[in-house]
Design an enzyme around this catalytic site. Structure first.
Site, PDB file in Angstrom:
ATOM      1  N   GLU A 223      -7.250   3.136   2.037  1.00 19.60           N
ATOM      2  CA  GLU A 223      -6.543   3.518   3.264  1.00 19.60           C
ATOM      3  C   GLU A 223      -6.696   2.403   4.281  1.00 19.60           C
ATOM      4  O   GLU A 223      -7.821   2.046   4.647  1.00 19.60           O
ATOM      5  CB  GLU A 223      -7.095   4.832   3.834  1.00 19.60           C
ATOM      6  CG  GLU A 223      -6.338   5.301   5.066  1.00 19.60           C
ATOM      7  CD  GLU A 223      -6.883   6.604   5.629  1.00 19.60           C
ATOM      8  OE1 GLU A 223      -6.165   7.616   5.583  1.00 19.60           O
ATOM      9  OE2 GLU A 223      -8.035   6.600   6.107  1.00 19.60           O
TER      10      GLU A 223
ATOM     11  N   TYR B 102       0.559   2.404   9.188  1.00 16.21           N
ATOM     12  CA  TYR B 102      -0.417   3.100   8.338  1.00 16.21           C
ATOM     13  C   TYR B 102      -0.011   2.913   6.884  1.00 16.21           C
ATOM     14  O   TYR B 102       1.170   2.965   6.540  1.00 16.21           O
ATOM     15  CB  TYR B 102      -0.449   4.603   8.660  1.00 16.21           C
ATOM     16  CG  TYR B 102      -1.272   5.409   7.669  1.00 16.21           C
ATOM     17  CD1 TYR B 102      -2.622   5.657   7.896  1.00 16.21           C
ATOM     18  CD2 TYR B 102      -0.699   5.900   6.492  1.00 16.21           C
ATOM     19  CE1 TYR B 102      -3.379   6.368   6.979  1.00 16.21           C
ATOM     20  CE2 TYR B 102      -1.451   6.617   5.571  1.00 16.21           C
ATOM     21  CZ  TYR B 102      -2.795   6.839   5.824  1.00 16.21           C
ATOM     22  OH  TYR B 102      -3.549   7.539   4.904  1.00 16.21           O
TER      23      TYR B 102
END
Length: 403
Positions: free
Chosen positions: A213, A125
Site C-alpha cells: 500500500e 493512492y
C-alpha cells in the site's frame, strides 16, 4: 509479517520503484548525521522526520509525552535533532494503535519532495493485494491520495478504481497505461506512472507479499512519480522462500504473547475479551468464539492448537492464555479427529500441575477420538474443571461461571 516503512521502501527500491529517499536513525545525533548525508545525496535542505512504528495514521497521531505529531517537517538541519528528539522514545497514539499507543524506537529522516516547480504536486493512492472473492490480484488506486481510503470509499466510491490481473497473464501493458490515464496524467508524468505501476506489481509478485500500500504516491512538481510512504505486508507462509526477510521482523512491534506462541507453532491472536479459548481447527474456533459471545462473554483470544496437538503444546497454550490478566474463564473445545482427546486431556492435567493453582474456572469439552479415555484422565486427576458434552452445555457453563 508487517515491516517498517523504511524497510518496505528498501524492498521497493531494489525492484526499481522510485521512492522518497531516507535514512533511519535511533537518536537525535544519528538523525543529524542522516540529514547531512541525505543533503549530500539529494540536495534536499528540508527534511521529513517520520516515526517508524507498525501502525497507520502517524501523521495525524500524537506523541503523548511531547505533543509532537508522528510525521513532522524540519525546515533546516538545526531543526532535525529537535524534531527527532520530540518523537524518539515517546509513545505515539494513532487511530490504529488506540489509546495505548506504541513506543517509537526509530525515525526515518526523509527528503522533502514537495518542492516548487513547473506544476503542482499531486497525491494518489495505490495498493496491490489479493481479492479473495475472485482469487485474483488487483491494483486498487485513487486520485484521492493522502487520505484514509476507507473514507474515500464511503464518501466518494466513484473515485476508487480497480484493475484486476488475470492469473498466468500478469500485468498487461495496457493495464498500466489505463491506471495512469484514470489518474488524469499525461506526458512525462504518464510515462513515469506506467513505469512505477509495472515496477510496483513486479515487486509485489516477486516478494510473495500479501499487500503493498503506497499512500501517497506523489507526482512531483517536475513530473516524477515516487512512493512517499510504503506499507508492506509479507506473506508469512512464503517466508521460507525469502530467508533474507527474516531479519526485517521487529519483535518489539509484535504482541509478546503472539511471539511466544510462534515458538510453539501455535496459532494465537490476542483479542480484548474475558474468556480464553483453546480449540483445534479454525472453523471450530470461530464457532466457539460466536458461542461465547451468545452466552454473554467475549473471547480473549483465538488459539488453534492444530491437528497434531500433544501434552506439550496444550500446556504452552494454557500458559499463554493465563498470561492475559483479562481472562476470567478458559474454554477448551476439542474435536478429536486427527488429534487425540486423551493427549489434550493429559496436556490439561500437566499444565494444571506444572502451573500450580489455576486462578480461573476451566470448561472442557472433548469429543471424538479417545473421548472416553480423555474423560477418565480428567476425572481421575481431581482437577476442578467443568465438563461439557454438547456445545449448548458448554455455552451455559460459560454463562454461569461469568455471572
Amino acid at each position: 509479517m508487517n515491516i517498517h516503512e523504511y524497510q518496505g521502501k528498501e524492498i521497493l527500491k531494489s525492484y526499481g520503484v522510485a521512492i522518497q529517499e531516507g535514512i533511519v536513525a535511533k537518536s537525535p545525533e544519528e538523525a543529524t548525521e542522516a540529514a547531512k548525508k541525505l543533503n549530500e545525496q539529494t540536495g534536499t535542505e528540508w527534511f521529513v522526520v517520520k516515526a517508524q512504528i507498525h501502525a497507520g495514521g502517524r501523521g495525524k497521531g500524537t506523541v503523548k509525552e511531547t505533543g509532537s505529531r508522528g510525521v513532522v517537517l524540519a525546515k533546516s538541519l538545526a531543526e532535525v535533532p529537535v524534531k527527532a528528539g520530540a518523537i524518539l522514545g515517546g509513545t505515539l497514539e494513532t487511530i490504529q494503535t488506540g489509546p495505548a499507543g506504541k513506543k517509537v524506537n526509530q525515525v526515518l529522516i526523509a527528503q522533502d519532495v514537495y518542492y516548487p516547480g513547473d506544476s503542482e504536486p499531486k497525491e494518489f493512492y495505490m495498493s496491490v493485494l489479493l481479492d479473495r472473492s475472485t482469487g485474483k490480484n488487483v491494483i486498487m488506486y485513487s486520485t484521492e491520495g493522502g487520505m484514509d481510503i476507507e473514507t474515500v470509499a464511503e464518501e466518494t466510491p466513484e473515485k476508487i478504481f480497480k484493475e484486476t490481473i488475470e492469473p498466468g497473464m500478469g500485468l498487461q501493458p495496457f493495464q498500466a497505461r489505463k491506471v495512469a490515464f484514470n489518474l488524469g496524467l499525461s506526458g512525462q508524468a504518464m510515462k513515469q506512472m506506467v513505469k512505477f505501476v509495472n515496477a510496483l506489481y513486479n515487486a509485489y509478485e516477486q516478494t510473495d507479499s500479501s499487500m503493498f500500500e503506497i499512500n501517497p504516491v506523489l507526482k512531483t512538481s517536475d513530473d516524477k512519480i515516487i512512493a512517499v510512504d510504503a506499507k508492506v505486508n509479507l506473506e508469512d507462509n512464503a517466508l521460507y522462500r525469502h530467508p533474507e526477510f527474516a531479519e526485517l521482523q521487529d519483535l518489539s512491534e509484535e504482541d509478546p504473547l503472539e511471539v511466544e506462541a510462534g515458538k510453539h507453532n501455535l496459532n494465537y491472536i490476542r483479542l480484548d475479551g474475558n474468556v480464553g479459548c483453546m480449540v483445534n481447527g479454525a472453523g471450530l474456533a470461530m464457532a466457539t468464539m460466536d458461542m461465547i459471545k451468545l452466552s454473554g462473554g467475549s473471547p480473549a483470544n483465538f488459539l488453534d492448537v492444530g491437528g497434531t496437538a500433544n501434552a506439550t503444546t496444550v500446556e504452552a497454550g494454557f500458559r499463554l492464555i493465563l498470561q492475559d490478566p483479562s481472562v476470567k474463564a478458559i474454554l477448551v473445545n476439542i474435536f478429536g479427529g486427527i488429534v487425540r482427546c486423551d493427549r489434550v486431556a493429559q496436556g490439561i492435567v500437566d499444565a494444571y500441575n506444572n502451573i500450580g493453582e489455576v486462578p480461573v474456572p476451566i470448561i472442557v469439552r472433548l469429543q471424538g477420538t479417545n473421548a472416553e479415555e480423555a474423560k477418565k484422565i480428567i476425572d481421575d486427576s481431581g482437577l476442578k474443571v467443568y465438563p461439557a458434552t454438547p456445545l449448548e452445555e458448554a455455552a451455559e457453563l460459560v454463562k454461569s461461571v461469568l455471572n
